[in-house]
Write an enzyme that holds these catalytic residues in place. Structure first.
Site, PDB file in Angstrom:
ATOM      1  N   HIS A   1       0.731  -1.030  -0.006  1.00 46.16           N
ATOM      2  CA  HIS A   1       0.061   0.464   0.154  1.00 46.16           C
ATOM      3  C   HIS A   1       0.975   1.186  -0.047  1.00 46.16           C
ATOM      4  O   HIS A   1       2.270   1.110   0.489  1.00 46.16           O
ATOM      5  CB  HIS A   1      -1.423  -0.241   1.330  1.00 46.16           C
TER       6      HIS A   1
ATOM      7  N   LYS B   1       5.009   1.508   0.494  1.00 42.80           N
ATOM      8  CA  LYS B   1       6.082   1.225  -0.286  1.00 42.80           C
ATOM      9  C   LYS B   1       7.387   1.159  -0.029  1.00 42.80           C
ATOM     10  O   LYS B   1       8.900   0.998  -0.703  1.00 42.80           O
ATOM     11  CB  LYS B   1       5.562   2.552  -1.646  1.00 42.80           C
TER      12      LYS B   1
ATOM     13  N   THR C   1       2.787  -5.258  -8.674  1.00 36.66           N
ATOM     14  CA  THR C   1       1.495  -4.364  -8.681  1.00 36.66           C
ATOM     15  C   THR C   1       3.167  -2.968  -9.340  1.00 36.66           C
ATOM     16  O   THR C   1       3.818  -2.831  -8.858  1.00 36.66           O
ATOM     17  CB  THR C   1       0.469  -4.254  -7.409  1.00 36.66           C
ATOM     18  N   GLY C   2       1.903  -2.539  -9.992  1.00 35.98           N
ATOM     19  CA  GLY C   2       2.642  -1.034 -10.780  1.00 35.98           C
ATOM     20  C   GLY C   2       3.677  -0.696  -9.783  1.00 35.98           C
ATOM     21  O   GLY C   2       5.207  -0.446 -10.478  1.00 35.98           O
ATOM     22  N   THR C   3       3.002   0.465  -9.712  1.00 36.64           N
ATOM     23  CA  THR C   3       4.036   1.281  -8.230  1.00 36.64           C
ATOM     24  C   THR C   3       5.387   0.382  -7.627  1.00 36.64           C
ATOM     25  O   THR C   3       6.273   1.158  -7.237  1.00 36.64           O
ATOM     26  CB  THR C   3       3.556   2.272  -7.490  1.00 36.64           C
ATOM     27  N   THR C   4       4.696  -0.856  -6.570  1.00 42.83           N
ATOM     28  CA  THR C   4       5.231  -1.269  -6.097  1.00 42.83           C
ATOM     29  C   THR C   4       6.638  -1.795  -6.494  1.00 42.83           C
ATOM     30  O   THR C   4       7.666  -2.207  -6.010  1.00 42.83           O
ATOM     31  CB  THR C   4       5.036  -2.513  -5.275  1.00 42.83           C
TER      32      THR C   4
ATOM     33  N   SER D   1      -1.424  -1.387 -11.948  1.00 34.71           N
ATOM     34  CA  SER D   1      -1.409  -0.826 -10.626  1.00 34.71           C
ATOM     35  C   SER D   1      -2.956  -1.257 -10.029  1.00 34.71           C
ATOM     36  O   SER D   1      -3.543  -2.061 -10.570  1.00 34.71           O
ATOM     37  CB  SER D   1      -1.793   0.888 -10.595  1.00 34.71           C
ATOM     38  N   GLY D   2      -2.121  -1.973  -7.681  1.00 33.86           N
ATOM     39  CA  GLY D   2      -3.363  -2.471  -7.458  1.00 33.86           C
ATOM     40  C   GLY D   2      -4.942  -2.336  -7.589  1.00 33.86           C
ATOM     41  O   GLY D   2      -5.832  -2.986  -8.063  1.00 33.86           O
TER      42      GLY D   2
ATOM     43  N   ASP E   1      -3.581  -5.628  -8.627  1.00 33.25           N
ATOM     44  CA  ASP E   1      -4.281  -7.011  -7.549  1.00 33.25           C
ATOM     45  C   ASP E   1      -5.158  -7.903  -8.041  1.00 33.25           C
ATOM     46  O   ASP E   1      -4.415  -9.344  -7.514  1.00 33.25           O
ATOM     47  CB  ASP E   1      -5.548  -6.600  -6.616  1.00 33.25           C
TER      48      ASP E   1
ATOM     49  N   ASP F   1      -1.365  -1.406   4.687  1.00 38.78           N
ATOM     50  CA  ASP F   1      -1.238  -0.239   5.989  1.00 38.78           C
ATOM     51  C   ASP F   1      -2.842  -0.105   6.265  1.00 38.78           C
ATOM     52  O   ASP F   1      -3.734  -0.469   5.767  1.00 38.78           O
ATOM     53  CB  ASP F   1      -1.682   0.363   4.746  1.00 38.78           C
TER      54      ASP F   1
ATOM     55  N   HIS G   1     -10.178   0.235  -3.224  1.00 35.83           N
ATOM     56  CA  HIS G   1     -10.181  -0.866  -3.800  1.00 35.83           C
ATOM     57  C   HIS G   1     -10.403  -2.121  -2.579  1.00 35.83           C
ATOM     58  O   HIS G   1      -9.513  -2.515  -2.915  1.00 35.83           O
ATOM     59  CB  HIS G   1      -9.047  -1.423  -5.012  1.00 35.83           C
TER      60      HIS G   1
ATOM     61  N   ASP H   1     -10.962  -5.641  -3.734  1.00 32.70           N
ATOM     62  CA  ASP H   1      -9.496  -6.366  -4.204  1.00 32.70           C
ATOM     63  C   ASP H   1      -9.082  -6.612  -3.239  1.00 32.70           C
ATOM     64  O   ASP H   1      -8.102  -7.992  -3.075  1.00 32.70           O
ATOM     65  CB  ASP H   1      -9.176  -5.071  -5.314  1.00 32.70           C
TER      66      ASP H   1
ATOM     67  N   ARG I   1      -8.655 -13.543  -0.074  1.00 30.56           N
ATOM     68  CA  ARG I   1      -8.797 -15.215   0.671  1.00 30.56           C
ATOM     69  C   ARG I   1      -8.051 -15.391  -0.810  1.00 30.56           C
ATOM     70  O   ARG I   1      -8.602 -17.332  -0.604  1.00 30.56           O
ATOM     71  CB  ARG I   1     -10.856 -14.743  -0.127  1.00 30.56           C
TER      72      ARG I   1
END
Length: 124
Positions: A12, A16, A38-41, A59-60, A65, A85, A92, A95, A101
Site C-alpha cells: 500500500h 512502499k 503491482t505497478g508502483t510497488t 497498479s493495484g 491486485d 496499511d 479498492h 480487491d 482470500r
C-alpha cells in the site's frame, strides 16, 4: 516458464518505502524467485534493487491486485508478500480482500507485514 518459484510483491502507498527497504535488505533471497509486483510497488523495488528482475503488472487499484489473484488461482504464484496499511481506508478494499482470500484458498504462504515476510524469506 522455468521451474523457478514465483513471489508476488504488493505494498500500500504508505508501505512502499518499507517494501523497497525490505527488498534491498533481502535482495539475495529475492533473487532466487521470479518476481511479479503491482505497478508502483514493482517500480520502487526495481529502483531499490536494479539487479532484480521484476515483472510489473498494473497498479493495484487498476487491476494489478486482480492480476496477481488470477496468477495465484492458476498456480503461477508460490508466495505473496503484501505490506498492508491497516490505518488507511482503501477505495479498492474489495480487491484486497479477494486477493488475500485467494492466497488463503490456494494455501500459499502470505506475509502481510515485514516481520512475517522476513521469516518467509529467511533461507539461511
Amino acid at each position: 516458464m522455468t521451474g523457478q518459484r514465483c513471489i508476488a510483491l504488493i505494498a500500500h502507498d504508505l508501505k512502499k518505502d518499507d517494501m523497497a527497504d525490505f527488498a534491498r535488505e533481502h535482495q539475495a533471497a529475492l533473487s532466487q524467485f521470479r518476481i511479479v509486483a503491482t505497478g508502483t510497488t514493482g517500480g520502487r523495488v526495481q529502483d531499490a534493487c536494479p539487479g532484480l528482475n521484476v515483472i510489473r503488472l498494473k497498479s493495484g487499484p487498476l487491476g494489478g491486485d486482480q492480476q496477481i489473484g488470477a496468477m495465484i488461482a492458476t498456480g503461477e504464484v508460490d508466495m505473496l508478500i503484501f505490506f498492508v496499511d491497516p490505518l488507511t481506508a482503501l477505495p479498492h478494499d474489495v480487491d484486497v480482500k479477494a486477493l488475500t482470500r485467494l492466497a488463503t484458498v490456494y494455501d500459499i504462504p502470505m506475509a502481510l507485514n515485514r516481520a512475517t515476510a522476513e521469516m518467509l524469506t529467511d533461507f539461511n
